[in-house]
Design an enzyme around this catalytic site. Structure first.
Site, short mmCIF file in Angstrom:
data_model
loop_
_atom_site.label_atom_id
_atom_site.label_comp_id
_atom_site.label_asym_id
_atom_site.label_seq_id
_atom_site.Cartn_x
_atom_site.Cartn_y
_atom_site.Cartn_z
N ASN A 61 0.86 -1.21 0.07
CA ASN A 61 -0.23 -0.03 -0.06
C ASN A 61 0.68 1.30 -0.15
O ASN A 61 0.00 2.59 -0.28
CB ASN A 61 -1.00 -0.10 1.19
CG ASN A 61 -0.34 -0.51 2.39
OD1 ASN A 61 0.35 -1.38 2.69
ND2 ASN A 61 -0.48 0.43 3.51
N SER B 132 -11.22 -5.13 0.36
CA SER B 132 -12.03 -4.26 1.29
C SER B 132 -12.68 -3.16 0.09
O SER B 132 -11.89 -2.76 -0.88
CB SER B 132 -10.89 -3.22 2.11
OG SER B 132 -11.85 -2.28 2.71
N HIS C 134 -13.52 0.15 -0.17
CA HIS C 134 -13.15 1.32 -0.63
C HIS C 134 -12.17 1.60 -1.42
O HIS C 134 -11.49 2.63 -1.84
CB HIS C 134 -13.18 2.47 0.42
CG HIS C 134 -11.97 1.66 1.73
ND1 HIS C 134 -10.75 2.67 1.90
CD2 HIS C 134 -11.63 0.79 2.35
CE1 HIS C 134 -10.12 2.21 2.67
NE2 HIS C 134 -10.63 1.12 3.11
N THR D 266 -25.87 -8.05 12.99
CA THR D 266 -26.68 -7.79 12.00
C THR D 266 -26.18 -7.10 10.70
O THR D 266 -25.20 -6.22 11.02
CB THR D 266 -28.01 -6.77 12.35
OG1 THR D 266 -28.61 -7.57 13.36
CG2 THR D 266 -29.08 -6.79 11.20
N CYS E 94 -3.31 5.13 6.11
CA CYS E 94 -3.83 4.25 6.99
C CYS E 94 -3.73 4.24 8.63
O CYS E 94 -4.55 3.75 9.38
CB CYS E 94 -3.85 2.44 6.76
SG CYS E 94 -4.33 2.64 4.99
#
Ligand code: PLP
Length: 361
Positions: free
Chosen positions: A134, A182, A184, A220, A308
């Site tokens: 990254n 992921s 995004h 949920t 990050c």
């Protein structure tokens, strides 16, 4: 985010969609989740009805990475020295982690990998290596890595968060046991991610509760986010080649222009195969943090080290592992593009960078 994913999510947010309910809305929610599971499988070229893999939805790539490593807390874990902090920082928690070195181009040292795996007598072994780094964008030689891991009966987890959608990742080419993605990073929402796992491993959940996600991740489900993730996966698959081509041209324009203006500029991992949207550059003489502020004042968003880490500018463990000189590391900035950037954005960056760096002393 891709606009279609935004629109889909908006439409779903106001609906009472709990897939654990048996009523009509519940069944609708269940269908949405199952569709998203299929879309994720298709992005990785997994046959949709294949029972060989399951897709476990998580909130983030970080959560998926935590989930897989926690399943090997009683085994031996091998990671590369340049993993994302969601893997790398697990060394503070688990003491059964061994780190594999990388070279100056941010590429894993295969000899070191082989040597470390061969020394392990543990029968439960996991190797976790990212597809693309990254910070530098360097793509790892994963076919060779998998071959070595197989020789030593080691399961392979690949953190594909940074690479997915920016380079083709097909399960037929890369026989991973576990994969993290992921949303995004490929046009989906933040807060929607997945761990894809071969079904012959018995994953143990980190979150216990109502038994959602096949009992592997209770809570949920966030239907709107999962739907957005699924749709983004489908779109990424269709648009991938076009996106790669576009971002590659931007990357070439950026790097060749910078080299012309500042011949001494360094492009980290320049000799490695890299994803097309990431350039980590360094022109020593001005701290990354100051460059960031100066660029931000000109409405340009770049990052120093890894964005990050909660906006903190830490000494990058990636650059340390690559043996990058401190003067180069402290001036490094990362420029990331997406399919939505234009050539004019690159030109705008170059002009701003030139102005900042020629006036700073
Ligand atoms: N792995 C890599 C390689 C990343 O770049 C990131 C985030 O940028 C993550 C994992 C964490 O993913 P998330 O932001 O969804 O927690």
């Amino acid at each position: 985010m891709h606009q279609d994913a935004v629109d889909l999510m908006y439409g779903l947010l106001s609906q009472p969609l709990n897939p654990s309910s048996v009523h009509t809305n519940g069944r609708k929610a269940k269908n949405i989740i199952e569709r998203a599971r299929t879309q994720i499988k298709e992005l990785l070229c997994i046959t949709p009805h294949s029972r060989k893999y399951i897709v476990i939805f998580t909130s983030t790539g970080t959560e998926a990475n935590n989930l897989i490593l926690s399943n090997y807390r009683d085994g031996a874990i091998f990671i590369s020295a340049i993993e994302h902090l969601s893997i790398f920082a697990q060394q503070n928690r688990y003491h059964n982690i061994t780190t594999i070195s990388v070279d100056s181009n941010c590429i894993i040292d295969l000899e070191n990998l082989e040597c470390l795996l061969s020394k392990s007598t543990n029968t439960k072994k996991l190797l976790s290596v990212m597809f693309a780094n990254n910070e530098t964008g360097a793509i790892q030689p994963l076919k060779d890595i998998i071959k070595i891991a197989r020789r030593f009966d080691t399961a392979v987890h690949c953190d594909c968060v940074q690479a997915i959608g920016k380079t083709p990742i097909s399960i037929t080419d890369f026989d991973f046991d576990f994969i993290t993605i992921s949303g995004h990073k490929f046009g989906g929402p933040v807060g929607a991610a997945a761990l894809i796992a071969k079904t012959n491993y018995n994953i143990v959940s980190n979150i216990i509760g109502g038994g959602q996600e096949m009992g592997l991740r209770a809570g949920t489900e966030n239907i709107a986010a999962i739907a957005g993730l699924g749709l983004a996966a489908s779109i990424a698959q269709v648009e991938m080649q076009q996106r790669i081509q576009h971002m590659r041209l931007l990357q070439q324009r950026l790097e060749s222009n910078l080299k012309n203006i500042f011949p001494e500029i360094m492009i980290l991992s320049a000799f490695a195969d890299r994803i097309p949207n990431t350039s980590l550059i360094s022109l020593p003489g001005m701290l990354s943090s100051l460059q960031l502020i100066a660029l931000d004042l000109r409405h340009i968003a770049v990052s120093a080290g890894s964005a990050c880490s909660s906006g903190k500018i830490n000494k990058s463990h990636v650059l340390q592992a690559m043996g990058v000189d401190i003067k180069i590391a402290e001036s490094a900035i990362r420029i990331s593009t997406s399919q939505y950037n234009l050539k004019s954005d690159i030109d705008c960056f170059i002009n701003a960078f030139k102005e900042i760096r020629t006036t700073y002393n």
